[in-house]
Design a protein around this motif. Structure first.
Motif, PDB file in Angstrom:
ATOM      1  N   ILE A  68      44.958  39.165  33.859  1.00  0.00           N
ATOM      2  CA  ILE A  68      44.889  40.614  34.031  1.00  0.00           C
ATOM      3  C   ILE A  68      45.693  41.260  32.897  1.00  0.00           C
ATOM      4  N   SER A  69      45.118  42.303  32.288  1.00  0.00           N
ATOM      5  CA  SER A  69      45.765  42.912  31.123  1.00  0.00           C
ATOM      6  C   SER A  69      46.070  44.404  31.301  1.00  0.00           C
ATOM      7  N   SER A  70      45.946  44.911  32.526  1.00  0.00           N
ATOM      8  CA  SER A  70      46.279  46.316  32.774  1.00  0.00           C
ATOM      9  C   SER A  70      47.002  46.434  34.104  1.00  0.00           C
ATOM     10  N   ARG A  71      47.505  47.606  34.371  1.00  0.00           N
ATOM     11  CA  ARG A  71      48.078  47.870  35.689  1.00  0.00           C
ATOM     12  C   ARG A  71      46.943  47.920  36.709  1.00  0.00           C
ATOM     13  N   ARG A  72      47.258  47.593  37.944  1.00  0.00           N
ATOM     14  CA  ARG A  72      46.268  47.694  39.006  1.00  0.00           C
ATOM     15  C   ARG A  72      46.065  49.160  39.361  1.00  0.00           C
ATOM     16  N   GLY A  79      46.793  28.400  37.664  1.00  0.00           N
ATOM     17  CA  GLY A  79      47.713  29.172  38.502  1.00  0.00           C
ATOM     18  C   GLY A  79      47.070  30.426  39.049  1.00  0.00           C
ATOM     19  N   LYS A  80      47.869  31.249  39.701  1.00  0.00           N
ATOM     20  CA  LYS A  80      47.330  32.451  40.320  1.00  0.00           C
ATOM     21  C   LYS A  80      47.091  33.537  39.280  1.00  0.00           C
ATOM     22  N   ILE A  81      46.147  34.384  39.609  1.00  0.00           N
ATOM     23  CA  ILE A  81      45.880  35.569  38.799  1.00  0.00           C
ATOM     24  C   ILE A  81      46.601  36.720  39.486  1.00  0.00           C
ATOM     25  N   THR A  82      47.429  37.440  38.742  1.00  0.00           N
ATOM     26  CA  THR A  82      48.163  38.548  39.347  1.00  0.00           C
ATOM     27  C   THR A  82      48.411  39.647  38.318  1.00  0.00           C
ATOM     28  N   ASP A  83      48.686  40.828  38.818  1.00  0.00           N
ATOM     29  CA  ASP A  83      49.098  41.930  37.946  1.00  0.00           C
ATOM     30  C   ASP A  83      50.622  41.960  37.924  1.00  0.00           C
ATOM     31  N   ASP A  84      51.202  42.937  37.285  1.00  0.00           N
ATOM     32  CA  ASP A  84      52.656  42.959  37.135  1.00  0.00           C
ATOM     33  C   ASP A  84      53.416  43.237  38.431  1.00  0.00           C
ATOM     34  N   THR A  85      52.740  43.705  39.503  1.00  0.00           N
ATOM     35  CA  THR A  85      53.432  43.929  40.773  1.00  0.00           C
ATOM     36  C   THR A  85      53.623  42.620  41.541  1.00  0.00           C
ATOM     37  N   ASP A  86      52.737  41.664  41.320  1.00  0.00           N
ATOM     38  CA  ASP A  86      52.770  40.356  41.995  1.00  0.00           C
ATOM     39  C   ASP A  86      52.817  40.504  43.519  1.00  0.00           C
ATOM     40  N   ARG A  87      52.083  41.484  44.042  1.00  0.00           N
ATOM     41  CA  ARG A  87      52.007  41.693  45.486  1.00  0.00           C
ATOM     42  C   ARG A  87      50.995  40.738  46.113  1.00  0.00           C
ATOM     43  N   TRP A  88      51.111  40.585  47.457  1.00  0.00           N
ATOM     44  CA  TRP A  88      50.164  39.760  48.194  1.00  0.00           C
ATOM     45  C   TRP A  88      48.749  40.264  47.918  1.00  0.00           C
ATOM     46  N   CYS A 125      38.771  42.567  40.690  1.00  0.00           N
ATOM     47  CA  CYS A 125      38.804  43.446  41.857  1.00  0.00           C
ATOM     48  C   CYS A 125      39.249  42.612  43.049  1.00  0.00           C
ATOM     49  N   TRP A 126      40.163  43.175  43.893  1.00  0.00           N
ATOM     50  CA  TRP A 126      40.708  42.407  44.998  1.00  0.00           C
ATOM     51  C   TRP A 126      41.234  43.332  46.087  1.00  0.00           C
ATOM     52  N   SER A 127      41.639  42.713  47.193  1.00  0.00           N
ATOM     53  CA  SER A 127      42.292  43.414  48.288  1.00  0.00           C
ATOM     54  C   SER A 127      43.765  43.025  48.283  1.00  0.00           C
TER      55      SER A 127
END
Length: 194
Positions: A58-62, A8-17, A33-35
């Motif tokens: 991911i285990s921290s906030r972005r 599945g996708k890798i995301t932080d807790d915001t789940d933004r684009w 690291c991402w845009s």
């Protein structure tokens, strides 16, 4: 080719684009690291970083480490763009080379963030260089961007990127380019043109 399993996708807790994610290890710790977008609308792409607990989690906030602020990062209309982060590290040295401005225009270019020490997850630990490290050169190419780095069999560092042979050809005119690079005395990635 080995087997793999889609997790599945890798995301932080915001789940933004988000786009252009890359995993890297620095001093034994794994990071992503991402845009991505700050909010829900495509107004501006920023560079984010977060810690990882595994290659897929991911285990921290972005943390936002780059916003398109310089004029050379804000060309091509909307959205304003910082994207395509590529990592350069040798164990101590750490830098992120990223694409800036609209990928559809001749002003697409490469900028650099250099880690100054302290905390990788602190925006204050990153220095954005005030000029692009690679931009349009009418004698070579137009709109260079979205790079990656590789070492050859002798350990020499090379940059691969796309650029256009003709002005104004946008996404349709791209071709691949590759040059050796070095890290100069100021910590800037320097392309060694032949």
């Amino acid at each position: 080719m080995g087997e793999y399993e889609f997790v599945g996708k890798i995301t932080d807790d915001t789940d933004r684009w988000a786009i252009d994610g890359t995993v890297f290890t620095y001093k034994g710790e794994m990071y992503f690291c991402w845009s991505g977008w700050l909010g829900e609308r495509n107004v501006e792409q920023r560079i984010y970083i977060a810690k990882m607990s595994s290659p897929t989690e991911i285990s921290s906030r972005r943390v936002c480490i780059s916003v398109p602020t310089y004029k050379w990062e804000r060309q091509g209309g909307r959205p304003k763009v910082n994207e395509g982060p590529a990592i350069v590290t040798d164990g101590e040295y750490l830098a992120i080379v990223y694409s800036a401005s609209g990928s559809w225009c001749d002003d697409y270019c490469l900028g650099q963030l250099t880690f100054k020490g302290e905390d990788v997850l602190s925006a204050n630990s990153w220095k954005k260089h005030s000029e692009p490290i690679l931009k349009t050169d009418e004698n070579r190419f137009y709109g260079p961007g979205h790079c990656s780095f590789v070492n050859d069999e002798k350990g020499n560092l090379w940059i691969a990127f796309h650029a256009n042979l003709e002005s104004g050809t946008g996404w349709d005119g791209r071709s691949g380019w590759m040059y050796p690079v070095r890290i100069n005395g100021n910590g800037i990635v320097e392309i060694l043109f032949y």
